[in-house]
Design a protein around this motif. Structure first.
Motif, PDB file in Angstrom:
ATOM      1  N   GLY A   1      -7.203   4.692  -1.079  1.00 16.52           N
ATOM      2  CA  GLY A   1      -6.684   5.076   0.226  1.00 16.52           C
ATOM      3  C   GLY A   1      -5.176   5.042   0.350  1.00 16.52           C
ATOM      4  O   GLY A   1      -4.632   5.360   1.403  1.00 16.52           O
ATOM      5  N   ASN A   2      -4.473   4.678  -0.726  1.00 17.72           N
ATOM      6  CA  ASN A   2      -3.017   4.646  -0.739  1.00 17.72           C
ATOM      7  C   ASN A   2      -2.482   5.675  -1.728  1.00 17.72           C
ATOM      8  O   ASN A   2      -3.046   5.854  -2.807  1.00 17.72           O
ATOM      9  CB  ASN A   2      -2.508   3.251  -1.118  1.00 17.72           C
ATOM     10  CG  ASN A   2      -2.846   2.209  -0.080  1.00 17.72           C
ATOM     11  OD1 ASN A   2      -2.106   1.990   0.869  1.00 17.72           O
ATOM     12  ND2 ASN A   2      -3.992   1.544  -0.248  1.00 17.72           N
ATOM     13  N   ASP A   3      -1.392   6.339  -1.367  1.00 16.00           N
ATOM     14  CA  ASP A   3      -0.852   7.394  -2.221  1.00 16.00           C
ATOM     15  C   ASP A   3      -0.116   6.863  -3.440  1.00 16.00           C
ATOM     16  O   ASP A   3      -0.089   7.510  -4.484  1.00 16.00           O
ATOM     17  CB  ASP A   3       0.101   8.294  -1.416  1.00 16.00           C
ATOM     18  CG  ASP A   3      -0.620   9.065  -0.330  1.00 16.00           C
ATOM     19  OD1 ASP A   3      -1.818   9.363  -0.498  1.00 16.00           O
ATOM     20  OD2 ASP A   3       0.015   9.358   0.711  1.00 16.00           O
TER      21      ASP A   3
ATOM     22  N   ALA B   1       0.254   0.067  -1.820  1.00 11.65           N
ATOM     23  CA  ALA B   1      -1.058  -0.574  -1.846  1.00 11.65           C
ATOM     24  C   ALA B   1      -0.918  -2.100  -1.903  1.00 11.65           C
ATOM     25  O   ALA B   1       0.188  -2.647  -1.903  1.00 11.65           O
ATOM     26  CB  ALA B   1      -1.866  -0.056  -3.027  1.00 11.65           C
TER      27      ALA B   1
ATOM     28  N   TYR C   1      -5.755  -0.202   8.098  1.00 14.74           N
ATOM     29  CA  TYR C   1      -6.739   0.348   7.172  1.00 14.74           C
ATOM     30  C   TYR C   1      -6.359   1.767   6.761  1.00 14.74           C
ATOM     31  O   TYR C   1      -5.605   2.457   7.456  1.00 14.74           O
ATOM     32  CB  TYR C   1      -8.130   0.362   7.818  1.00 14.74           C
ATOM     33  CG  TYR C   1      -8.676  -1.016   8.119  1.00 14.74           C
ATOM     34  CD1 TYR C   1      -9.332  -1.762   7.146  1.00 14.74           C
ATOM     35  CD2 TYR C   1      -8.505  -1.575   9.382  1.00 14.74           C
ATOM     36  CE1 TYR C   1      -9.817  -3.026   7.424  1.00 14.74           C
ATOM     37  CE2 TYR C   1      -8.995  -2.843   9.676  1.00 14.74           C
ATOM     38  CZ  TYR C   1      -9.647  -3.563   8.687  1.00 14.74           C
ATOM     39  OH  TYR C   1     -10.120  -4.829   8.964  1.00 14.74           O
ATOM     40  N   SER C   2      -6.918   2.199   5.635  1.00 17.06           N
ATOM     41  CA  SER C   2      -6.746   3.581   5.201  1.00 17.06           C
ATOM     42  C   SER C   2      -7.601   4.488   6.073  1.00 17.06           C
ATOM     43  O   SER C   2      -8.269   4.030   7.004  1.00 17.06           O
ATOM     44  CB  SER C   2      -7.128   3.717   3.727  1.00 17.06           C
ATOM     45  OG  SER C   2      -8.498   3.398   3.549  1.00 17.06           O
ATOM     46  N   ASP C   3      -7.626   5.747   5.759  1.00 17.96           N
ATOM     47  CA  ASP C   3      -8.345   6.712   6.595  1.00 17.96           C
ATOM     48  C   ASP C   3      -9.857   6.500   6.601  1.00 17.96           C
ATOM     49  O   ASP C   3     -10.557   7.084   7.440  1.00 17.96           O
ATOM     50  CB  ASP C   3      -8.038   8.138   6.124  1.00 17.96           C
ATOM     51  CG  ASP C   3      -6.603   8.544   6.425  1.00 17.96           C
ATOM     52  OD1 ASP C   3      -5.974   7.898   7.287  1.00 17.96           O
ATOM     53  OD2 ASP C   3      -6.106   9.494   5.785  1.00 17.96           O
TER      54      ASP C   3
ATOM     55  N   HIS D   1     -10.731   0.264   3.562  1.00 18.90           N
ATOM     56  CA  HIS D   1      -9.807  -0.323   2.585  1.00 18.90           C
ATOM     57  C   HIS D   1      -8.444  -0.612   3.223  1.00 18.90           C
ATOM     58  O   HIS D   1      -7.994   0.141   4.090  1.00 18.90           O
ATOM     59  CB  HIS D   1      -9.630   0.624   1.395  1.00 18.90           C
ATOM     60  CG  HIS D   1     -10.869   0.794   0.578  1.00 18.90           C
ATOM     61  ND1 HIS D   1     -11.729   1.858   0.745  1.00 18.90           N
ATOM     62  CD2 HIS D   1     -11.405   0.015  -0.398  1.00 18.90           C
ATOM     63  CE1 HIS D   1     -12.738   1.738  -0.102  1.00 18.90           C
ATOM     64  NE2 HIS D   1     -12.575   0.627  -0.800  1.00 18.90           N
TER      65      HIS D   1
ATOM     66  N   ALA E   1      -4.587  -0.713   4.009  1.00 13.00           N
ATOM     67  CA  ALA E   1      -3.449   0.188   3.837  1.00 13.00           C
ATOM     68  C   ALA E   1      -2.459  -0.116   4.950  1.00 13.00           C
ATOM     69  O   ALA E   1      -2.762  -0.873   5.879  1.00 13.00           O
ATOM     70  CB  ALA E   1      -3.891   1.654   3.879  1.00 13.00           C
TER      71      ALA E   1
ATOM     72  N   SER F   1      -1.994  -3.839   3.968  1.00 12.20           N
ATOM     73  CA  SER F   1      -1.500  -4.188   2.636  1.00 12.20           C
ATOM     74  C   SER F   1      -0.346  -5.178   2.720  1.00 12.20           C
ATOM     75  O   SER F   1      -0.250  -6.120   1.922  1.00 12.20           O
ATOM     76  CB  SER F   1      -1.042  -2.916   1.898  1.00 12.20           C
ATOM     77  OG  SER F   1      -2.133  -2.045   1.676  1.00 12.20           O
TER      78      SER F   1
END
Length: 291
Positions: free
Chosen positions: A80-82, A87, A262-264, A268, A270, A274
């Motif tokens: 979920g992190n680029d 992260a 959280y991620s999208d 997870h 993000a 994080s």
């Protein structure tokens, strides 16, 4: 597990994750607000990146960088992190760099879907490879979520955690500090509906107790092992004076939402999740070392 698989979007990890993570690690270095020109209300955390192929020492034979390895499942992989610096691994390294006032070399050896036994089988060999070349100062272990989702019994999970700890101890020196992340209470996750959240919460708490027993049984030996516990994010948001949110300015705190952690996929960590996770891990190390 079927609901989670169906309801959770399949987000990718950053490039060069898991088995493909840089063998010589990545370097994170914290810059103080004064140096970066940020305002007093908040600051942007920055990182400098370079690859070094061996431990560097100063004139007093003190190691220039702190070596940190994260080993585990999807949060360590960075789902979920680029980028890795966004992260959990990168933010944990940055928190350690701020704490210790030195660069941090880190590895994020994680893979989505792994149980504690799977982490021992697939990720610990990567840790061993790094430990053969570098003196690892601290290892962070993340496991258990997939054991919950796969219906692994508490007893079996306890045995898996003990074996995982044993394998990490075998490949590290007695000076290596081991920090195990506590299992998140599934009741806190924003996307799980009731009563599924209640059932998963009960299972995660049962497995958490076995993790605590396994860690306790390993304490008092040659290695220092501690558990890092995460707060309920909803409670954290309601207390914007909390030190874990000091990286934010007051304006941003007022608009803070659960989704910002959280991620999208709402599962997870993000963003602020994080950052907060990294600070909690660094705080645990600070407590261990009595810094």
């Amino acid at each position: 597990a079927l609901y989670v698989a169906a309801a959770t979007p399949r987000l990718p990890p950053p490039k060069n994750s898991g088995h493909d993570f840089a063998q010589d690690g990545l370097i994170a270095e914290f810059e103080a607000p004064e140096a970066s020109g940020a305002s007093e209300e908040g600051y942007e955390e920055e990182q400098k990146w370079e690859i070094l192929d061996h431990d560097h020492y100063d004139d007093n034979r003190q190691k220039r960088s702190f070596n940190l390895a994260l080993v585990g499942d999807s949060p360590v992989e960075g789902i979920g992190n680029d980028e890795h610096h966004l992260a959990l691994g990168g933010k944990t390294a940055l928190a350690f760099s701020e704490l210790l006032q030195k660069p941090v070399r880190y590895w994020s050896y994680g893979k989505s879907g792994l149980t504690a036994a799977g982490i021992q089988k697939e990720m610990v060999p990567l840790l061993r490879r790094s430990a053969n070349k570098y003196d690892i100062d601290a290892v962070v272990l993340s496991c258990g979520v997939n054991n919950v989702l796969q219906g692994v019994s508490p007893y079996a999970f306890g045995r898996e955690v003990d074996a995982l700890l044993g394998s990490v101890i075998e490949c590290c020196t007695p000076n290596t500090k081991i920090i195990m992340l506590a299992l998140i209470d599934f009741a806190y996750l924003p996307f799980l509906p009731w009563p599924l959240s209640k059932a998963c919460s009960w299972r995660s708490q049962a497995l958490q107790k076995e993790m605590e027993v396994a860690v306790k049984n390993r304490q008092g030996g040659r290695h220092c092992i501690e558990i890092a516990s995460f707060p309920n994010i909803s409670e954290l948001i309601s207390d914007t004076s909390h030190h874990l949110l000091h990286h934010m300015n007051e304006k941003d705190k007022q608009s803070l939402q659960l989704s910002d952690f959280y991620s999208d996929d709402n599962f997870h960590p993000a963003g602020h999740g994080s950052i907060v996770g990294g600070k909690i891990i660094a705080d645990t190390y600070k407590r261990i070392m009595d810094i």
